[in-house]
Design an enzyme around this catalytic site. Structure first.
Site, short mmCIF file in Angstrom:
data_model
loop_
_atom_site.label_atom_id
_atom_site.label_comp_id
_atom_site.label_asym_id
_atom_site.label_seq_id
_atom_site.Cartn_x
_atom_site.Cartn_y
_atom_site.Cartn_z
N LYS A 231 -2.84 3.52 -3.14
CA LYS A 231 -2.40 4.22 -4.35
C LYS A 231 -3.00 3.67 -5.65
CE LYS A 231 1.29 6.52 -2.03
NZ LYS A 231 2.08 6.02 -0.91
N ASP B 110 4.14 -4.28 2.67
CA ASP B 110 3.40 -3.05 2.43
C ASP B 110 3.58 -2.70 0.96
OD1 ASP B 110 2.28 -0.60 2.22
OD2 ASP B 110 3.41 0.34 3.85
N TYR C 59 8.23 3.91 4.96
CA TYR C 59 7.05 4.63 5.44
C TYR C 59 5.84 3.73 5.26
CZ TYR C 59 3.33 8.16 5.69
OH TYR C 59 2.21 8.88 6.02
#
Ligand SMILES: *Cc1c(COP(=O)(O)O)cnc(C)c1O
Length: 437
Positions: A275, A247, A152
């Site tokens: 995050k 990522d 994702y």
């Protein structure tokens, strides 16, 4: 009384709050996985958090392994981070002109992440990956990207293809609303399958701008890269003149201080962060080689902007958190991994004792628990897990006062403030939960 009924009584206020939210927001939530659809039941509402503990509005306390889906590596409401944010807020919430916080933050991120020479701050992981892709396409002059099934990378159109996690939970292979032409520029391969990537390059090499990968996959549970996989992607992208994008929105500052690229010694061209970098504030970032980053406006023609990018509150929170991580060093990551491994070992042993297939992975401050005999190396395996068993397990753990991710296809997160005491309490909770499975 059945377990569900006991929990319903314990969460009466949350249930009422959810009923109200349902009429006002899609699914009652602002991000789909929060709605608990993968595990059934209704979500509990947070009242406050303290260190490793999350308290709901009914007064229940949970040892938290969700940690806001990863950002809270210093736990809830860490006094240093709260102080940094409140001090920054008192001086003004946003200015729209540069602040020294942004320079301080850039300097620290560049010093910690091996491949980043120049960095741009944004407001979310989605924004970071979307911008990195635009940059990769501009730099190479090519249209196509390669991603992996079950990875994702946020919800930008070209990345919502076989995107794991929340998307997989809802059984949407590709989201409606993504133009076919856009989806067609995304090629996919199974995670850990270097041969598949090699054939994509053999067939489409001159059109591939970039390969984007979660260097440890954290959106189909937690799945490790097999030895040679990341290095193989590095070699292939170099051979074909494509960029390699890590990522690290989830893995950055979480599997090691320098992220997965430090841990596995592979240097991507571009890195996306999110995050942990914001310590709970909305922050993302992308960065990489100076030569590539110089294409970004105003130095170059690739447009990307943000009214609130580099926001002083967000920079204060992120900088404080990252400085504390740098001071704690490798020892912190080793300790989190030891605790994660202890949880995984207990989970696997309890499953074995009951004849329930179990498998798990711990890496830095991330872990994954699977109801699957293992090993889980790709999305096909992750999807074959016993999700019904996970749902029962999830609710049993909640009743025992432990909050895990409300889907098997998500990772678990430790923090610097989880101690031996929480670990022991969690292992005891695992034992009682398994006794009821
Ligand atoms: C969470 C996540 C994103 C998206 O970040 P948001 O801040 O939710 O937009 C992108 N990539 C990875 C690997 C993630 O885990």
């Amino acid at each position: 009384m059945g377990e569900g009924i006991v929990m319903a009584l314990k969460q009466a206020r949350s249930q009422k709050a959810y009923e109200k939210a349902l009429s006002l927001m899609p699914g009652g939530v602002n991000s789909p996985v929060r709605a608990f659809r993968a595990v059934g039941g209704t979500p509990f509402f947070a009242d406050h958090g303290e260190g490793p503990y999350l308290y709901d509005i009914d007064g229940n306390r949970y040892i938290d392994y969700l940690m806001s889906w990863g950002p809270l590596i210093w736990g809830h409401a860490h006094p240093e981070i709260v102080r940094a944010v409140t001090e920054a807020a008192a001086r003004g919430m946003s200015f729209g002109v540069p602040t020294e916080w942004e320079t301080r933050m850039a300097e620290l991120v560049i010093s910690l992440v091996p491949s980043i020479e120049v960095v741009r701050m944004v407001n979310s992981g989605t924004e970071a990956t979307m911008s990195a892709l635009r940059l990769a396409r501009a730099y190479t002059g090519r249209p196509v990207i390669v991603k992996f099934e079950g990875c994702y990378h946020g919800h930008a159109d070209s990345l919502l293809v076989k995107a794991g996690s929340g998307v997989a939970t809802f059984g949407l292979p590709d989201s409606p609303g993504v133009p076919e032409a856009t989806a067609k520029t995304t090629l996919t391969a199974p995670y850990n399958d270097l041969a598949a990537v090699e054939s994509l390059f053999a067939a489409h090499g001159e059109r591939i701008a970039a390969v984007i990968v979660e260097p440890v996959a954290g959106n189909m549970g937690c799945v490790l890269p097999e030895p040679g996989f990341l290095a193989g992607l590095r070699a292939l992208t170099e051979r074909y003149g494509a960029l390699l994008i890590f990522d690290e929105v989830m893995t950055g500052f979480r599997v090691a201080l320098g992220g997965a690229q430090a841990r596995f010694s592979v240097r991507p061209d571009l890195t996306t962060l999110g995050k942990v970098i914001g310590a709970g504030m909305p922050v993302g970032a992308y960065g990489g080689r100076r030569e590539i980053m110089s294409l970004i406006a105003p130095d170059g023609p690739v447009y990307q902007a943000g009214t609130l990018s580099g926001n002083p509150l967000a920079m204060a929170a992120g900088w404080t958190s990252l400085s504390m991580l740098a001071a704690a060093g490798d020892a912190l990551y080793e300790r989190m991994e030891r605790y994660g491994q202890a949880l995984v070992d207990a989970f696997v042993a309890l499953g074995r004792r009951k004849g329930i297939p179990t498998f798990g992975v711990a890496v830095g401050g991330m872990f994954g628990l699977f109801f699957h005999e293992g090993p889980v190396t790709d999305y096909a395996a992750a999807k074959a897990c016993d999700t019904r068993m996970y749902a029962r397990f999830f609710h049993a753990m909640l009743e025992e006062g432990v909050a895990l991710a409300p889907s098997q296809l998500e990772a678990g997160f430790l923090s610097a403030v989880h101690t031996e005491a929480e670990l022991a309490e969690t292992v005891a909770a695992l034992e009682r939960a398994f006794a009821r499975l």
